[in-house]
Design a protein around this motif. Structure first.
Motif, mmCIF file in Angstrom:
data_model
loop_
_atom_site.group_PDB
_atom_site.id
_atom_site.type_symbol
_atom_site.label_atom_id
_atom_site.label_comp_id
_atom_site.label_asym_id
_atom_site.label_seq_id
_atom_site.Cartn_x
_atom_site.Cartn_y
_atom_site.Cartn_z
ATOM 1 N N ASP A 18 -31.003 -78.044 -56.312
ATOM 2 C CA ASP A 18 -29.892 -77.438 -55.573
ATOM 3 C C ASP A 18 -29.103 -76.505 -56.488
ATOM 4 O O ASP A 18 -28.750 -75.389 -56.097
ATOM 5 C CB ASP A 18 -28.972 -78.515 -54.994
ATOM 6 N N SER A 19 -28.839 -76.952 -57.703
ATOM 7 C CA SER A 19 -28.112 -76.131 -58.678
ATOM 8 C C SER A 19 -28.911 -74.881 -59.037
ATOM 9 O O SER A 19 -28.365 -73.776 -59.095
ATOM 10 C CB SER A 19 -27.830 -76.967 -59.935
ATOM 11 N N ASP A 20 -30.220 -75.051 -59.277
ATOM 12 C CA ASP A 20 -31.074 -73.904 -59.601
ATOM 13 C C ASP A 20 -31.096 -72.890 -58.463
ATOM 14 O O ASP A 20 -31.032 -71.674 -58.695
ATOM 15 C CB ASP A 20 -32.501 -74.362 -59.906
ATOM 16 N N LEU A 21 -31.188 -73.375 -57.233
ATOM 17 C CA LEU A 21 -31.195 -72.471 -56.080
ATOM 18 C C LEU A 21 -29.855 -71.744 -55.946
ATOM 19 O O LEU A 21 -29.828 -70.554 -55.612
ATOM 20 C CB LEU A 21 -31.519 -73.240 -54.799
ATOM 21 N N ASP A 22 -28.763 -72.433 -56.210
ATOM 22 C CA ASP A 22 -27.450 -71.786 -56.176
ATOM 23 C C ASP A 22 -27.360 -70.680 -57.225
ATOM 24 O O ASP A 22 -26.810 -69.610 -56.960
ATOM 25 C CB ASP A 22 -26.331 -72.812 -56.398
ATOM 26 N N GLU A 23 -27.911 -70.932 -58.417
ATOM 27 C CA GLU A 23 -27.910 -69.913 -59.468
ATOM 28 C C GLU A 23 -28.737 -68.697 -59.055
ATOM 29 O O GLU A 23 -28.323 -67.557 -59.270
ATOM 30 C CB GLU A 23 -28.473 -70.485 -60.770
ATOM 31 N N LEU A 24 -29.916 -68.944 -58.471
ATOM 32 C CA LEU A 24 -30.745 -67.830 -58.006
ATOM 33 C C LEU A 24 -30.045 -67.049 -56.901
ATOM 34 O O LEU A 24 -30.096 -65.818 -56.875
ATOM 35 C CB LEU A 24 -32.091 -68.337 -57.505
ATOM 36 N N ALA A 25 -29.377 -67.754 -55.999
ATOM 37 C CA ALA A 25 -28.656 -67.082 -54.921
ATOM 38 C C ALA A 25 -27.536 -66.218 -55.481
ATOM 39 O O ALA A 25 -27.330 -65.090 -55.019
ATOM 40 C CB ALA A 25 -28.104 -68.111 -53.936
ATOM 41 N N ALA A 27 -27.436 -64.868 -58.488
ATOM 42 C CA ALA A 27 -28.077 -63.721 -59.143
ATOM 43 C C ALA A 27 -28.549 -62.713 -58.109
ATOM 44 O O ALA A 27 -28.454 -61.499 -58.322
ATOM 45 C CB ALA A 27 -29.249 -64.199 -60.005
ATOM 46 N N GLY A 28 -29.041 -63.202 -56.983
ATOM 47 C CA GLY A 28 -29.501 -62.313 -55.918
ATOM 48 C C GLY A 28 -28.389 -61.462 -55.344
ATOM 49 O O GLY A 28 -28.614 -60.322 -54.933
ATOM 50 N N GLN A 29 -27.181 -61.992 -55.307
ATOM 51 C CA GLN A 29 -26.046 -61.231 -54.791
ATOM 52 C C GLN A 29 -25.713 -60.034 -55.677
ATOM 53 O O GLN A 29 -25.145 -59.048 -55.217
ATOM 54 C CB GLN A 29 -24.817 -62.132 -54.656
ATOM 55 N N ALA A 35 -34.184 -55.882 -54.322
ATOM 56 C CA ALA A 35 -34.322 -57.137 -55.053
ATOM 57 C C ALA A 35 -33.605 -58.269 -54.315
ATOM 58 O O ALA A 35 -34.092 -59.400 -54.281
ATOM 59 C CB ALA A 35 -33.780 -57.002 -56.466
ATOM 60 N N ARG A 36 -32.456 -57.963 -53.713
ATOM 61 C CA ARG A 36 -31.704 -58.977 -52.979
ATOM 62 C C ARG A 36 -32.540 -59.523 -51.825
ATOM 63 O O ARG A 36 -32.556 -60.726 -51.566
ATOM 64 C CB ARG A 36 -30.394 -58.407 -52.455
ATOM 65 N N THR A 37 -33.268 -58.652 -51.150
ATOM 66 C CA THR A 37 -34.137 -59.079 -50.064
ATOM 67 C C THR A 37 -35.217 -60.024 -50.589
ATOM 68 O O THR A 37 -35.515 -61.043 -49.965
ATOM 69 C CB THR A 37 -34.783 -57.859 -49.377
ATOM 70 N N MET A 38 -35.779 -59.707 -51.755
ATOM 71 C CA MET A 38 -36.786 -60.579 -52.368
ATOM 72 C C MET A 38 -36.170 -61.932 -52.725
ATOM 73 O O MET A 38 -36.782 -62.976 -52.496
ATOM 74 C CB MET A 38 -37.378 -59.923 -53.612
ATOM 75 N N LYS A 87 -40.036 -72.346 -60.644
ATOM 76 C CA LYS A 87 -40.275 -71.696 -61.925
ATOM 77 C C LYS A 87 -40.844 -70.299 -61.720
ATOM 78 O O LYS A 87 -40.401 -69.333 -62.344
ATOM 79 C CB LYS A 87 -41.224 -72.547 -62.763
ATOM 80 N N ARG A 88 -41.843 -70.189 -60.817
ATOM 81 C CA ARG A 88 -42.464 -68.895 -60.535
ATOM 82 C C ARG A 88 -41.441 -67.920 -59.938
ATOM 83 O O ARG A 88 -41.334 -66.777 -60.369
ATOM 84 C CB ARG A 88 -43.655 -69.080 -59.587
ATOM 85 N N ALA A 89 -40.661 -68.385 -58.971
ATOM 86 C CA ALA A 89 -39.675 -67.519 -58.333
ATOM 87 C C ALA A 89 -38.620 -67.092 -59.328
ATOM 88 O O ALA A 89 -38.224 -65.917 -59.368
ATOM 89 C CB ALA A 89 -39.023 -68.232 -57.154
ATOM 90 N N SER A 90 -38.174 -67.989 -60.149
ATOM 91 C CA SER A 90 -37.162 -67.676 -61.146
ATOM 92 C C SER A 90 -37.668 -66.617 -62.112
ATOM 93 O O SER A 90 -36.977 -65.658 -62.433
ATOM 94 C CB SER A 90 -36.759 -68.934 -61.898
ATOM 95 N N THR A 91 -38.916 -66.789 -62.564
ATOM 96 C CA THR A 91 -39.511 -65.824 -63.493
ATOM 97 C C THR A 91 -39.671 -64.463 -62.830
ATOM 98 O O THR A 91 -39.304 -63.440 -63.407
ATOM 99 C CB THR A 91 -40.879 -66.346 -63.975
ATOM 100 N N GLU A 92 -40.192 -64.445 -61.611
ATOM 101 C CA GLU A 92 -40.432 -63.179 -60.907
ATOM 102 C C GLU A 92 -39.123 -62.464 -60.576
ATOM 103 O O GLU A 92 -39.038 -61.248 -60.712
ATOM 104 C CB GLU A 92 -41.208 -63.438 -59.620
ATOM 105 N N LEU A 93 -38.145 -63.199 -60.147
ATOM 106 C CA LEU A 93 -36.919 -62.571 -59.699
ATOM 107 C C LEU A 93 -36.010 -62.133 -60.839
ATOM 108 O O LEU A 93 -35.163 -61.275 -60.649
ATOM 109 C CB LEU A 93 -36.155 -63.515 -58.768
ATOM 110 N N ARG A 94 -36.211 -62.669 -62.012
ATOM 111 C CA ARG A 94 -35.367 -62.302 -63.149
ATOM 112 C C ARG A 94 -35.967 -61.158 -63.955
ATOM 113 O O ARG A 94 -35.426 -60.771 -64.973
ATOM 114 C CB ARG A 94 -35.121 -63.506 -64.040
#
Length: 95
Positions: A18-25, A27-29, A35-38, A87-94
């Motif tokens: 949950d914390s990791d997803l909040d961090e990704l969200a 970052a997406g903002q 990139a935000r759409t991805m 892990k894959r999403a975090s790597t790709e999105l960053r």
């Protein structure tokens, strides 16, 4: 691992997700429109996996000790899938 220890470990991992997803969200903002759409699409998929893991954990919690032990393998598989996807999403999105 006995049922209560296993449940505690999995609940801790779900809180981490949950914390990791909040961090990704968050970052997406800050990302560009494309990139935000991805980010939104990836986070949506990850949340589906997280919700599935939550459901499986609830089933284990309600199960008897013996049945719960049998269900561990399903939860372990869900955990492995979610961990790899996050892990894959975090790597790709960053990138």
């Amino acid at each position: 691992m006995i049922k209560n220890e296993y449940l505690a470990t999995m609940e801790k991992q779900l809180r981490k997700w949950d914390s990791d997803l909040d961090e990704l969200a968050a970052a997406g903002q800050k990302a560009s429109d494309r990139a935000r759409t991805m980010y939104i699409d990836q986070i949506r998929e990850l949340r589906v996996g997280r919700d599935s893991a939550h459901k499986r954990l609830s089933e284990i919690r309600a199960a008897t000790e013996v049945a719960g032990a049998r269900m561990h393998s399903g939860m372990d598989a869900a955990w492995d899938t979610m961990h790899k996807a996050l892990k894959r999403a975090s790597t790709e999105l960053r990138k």
